[in-house]
Design a protein around this motif. Structure first.
Motif, short mmCIF file in Angstrom:
data_model
loop_
_atom_site.label_atom_id
_atom_site.label_comp_id
_atom_site.label_asym_id
_atom_site.label_seq_id
_atom_site.Cartn_x
_atom_site.Cartn_y
_atom_site.Cartn_z
N LYS A 273 -3.99 0.27 0.72
CA LYS A 273 -3.70 0.51 -0.64
C LYS A 273 -3.66 2.22 -0.80
O LYS A 273 -2.85 2.48 -1.85
CB LYS A 273 -4.95 -0.05 -1.65
N GLY B 24 0.86 -1.03 0.03
CA GLY B 24 -0.06 0.04 -0.07
C GLY B 24 0.57 1.22 -0.06
O GLY B 24 2.03 1.48 0.37
N HIS C 116 -8.90 3.28 0.59
CA HIS C 116 -9.09 1.79 1.22
C HIS C 116 -9.10 2.06 2.71
O HIS C 116 -9.82 1.06 3.31
CB HIS C 116 -7.79 1.16 0.59
#
Length: 142
Positions: free
Chosen positions: A99, A43, A103
């Protein structure tokens, strides 16, 4: 460290002492249930959580997190969980990737509805802090 030991002014780090107002040193111990850190691309946004608990309770807290972590990881991985070996004891750190910020918001909304996360140790945190981080281009955790 060798240079600091020879620094007659007593400043650490040598030559930068005038820039410091204070310094906090903590040595972290990985929770026994966590996987070793390895380079990963998970991420662009990472959340670093610090939770302080009442004195003498960190073992109970770690046990609650050990039991809850497999369920939490059904949503998305948690990369690290640590207690403090040297420094403020009865402190827990968690490192979780996302992410992106959307997210993180989606996952946070889902976890707020989940009765199994966060864990419910027999004691509540006395204080805490959350930092959002973005990995440096050279970071092995991305």
């Amino acid at each position: 460290r060798v240079a600091a030991a020879r620094d007659e002014s007593g400043r650490w780090p040598p030559g930068l002492g005038e820039l410091y107002q204070g310094q906090i040193v903590e040595i972290l111990r990985p929770a026994p249930f966590m996987r070793p850190l390895v380079p990963q691309e998970l991420g662009r946004v990472w959340e670093f959580v610090r939770l302080d608990f009442p004195p003498g309770t960190i073992d109970q807290v770690l046990e609650a997190y050990r039991q809850a972590m497999p369920h939490r990881e059904e949503y998305y991985p948690v990369v690290g969980c640590w207690s403090v070996e040297i420094g403020p004891i009865d402190r827990l750190y968690l490192l979780a990737p996302f992410k992106d910020l959307d997210h993180r918001d989606e996952l946070a909304a889902a976890l707020r509805k989940d009765p199994l996360w966060p864990p419910r140790p027999p004691v509540q945190p006395t204080s805490g802090e959350v930092s959002l981080l973005m990995p440096a281009p050279f970071s092995p955790l991305r």
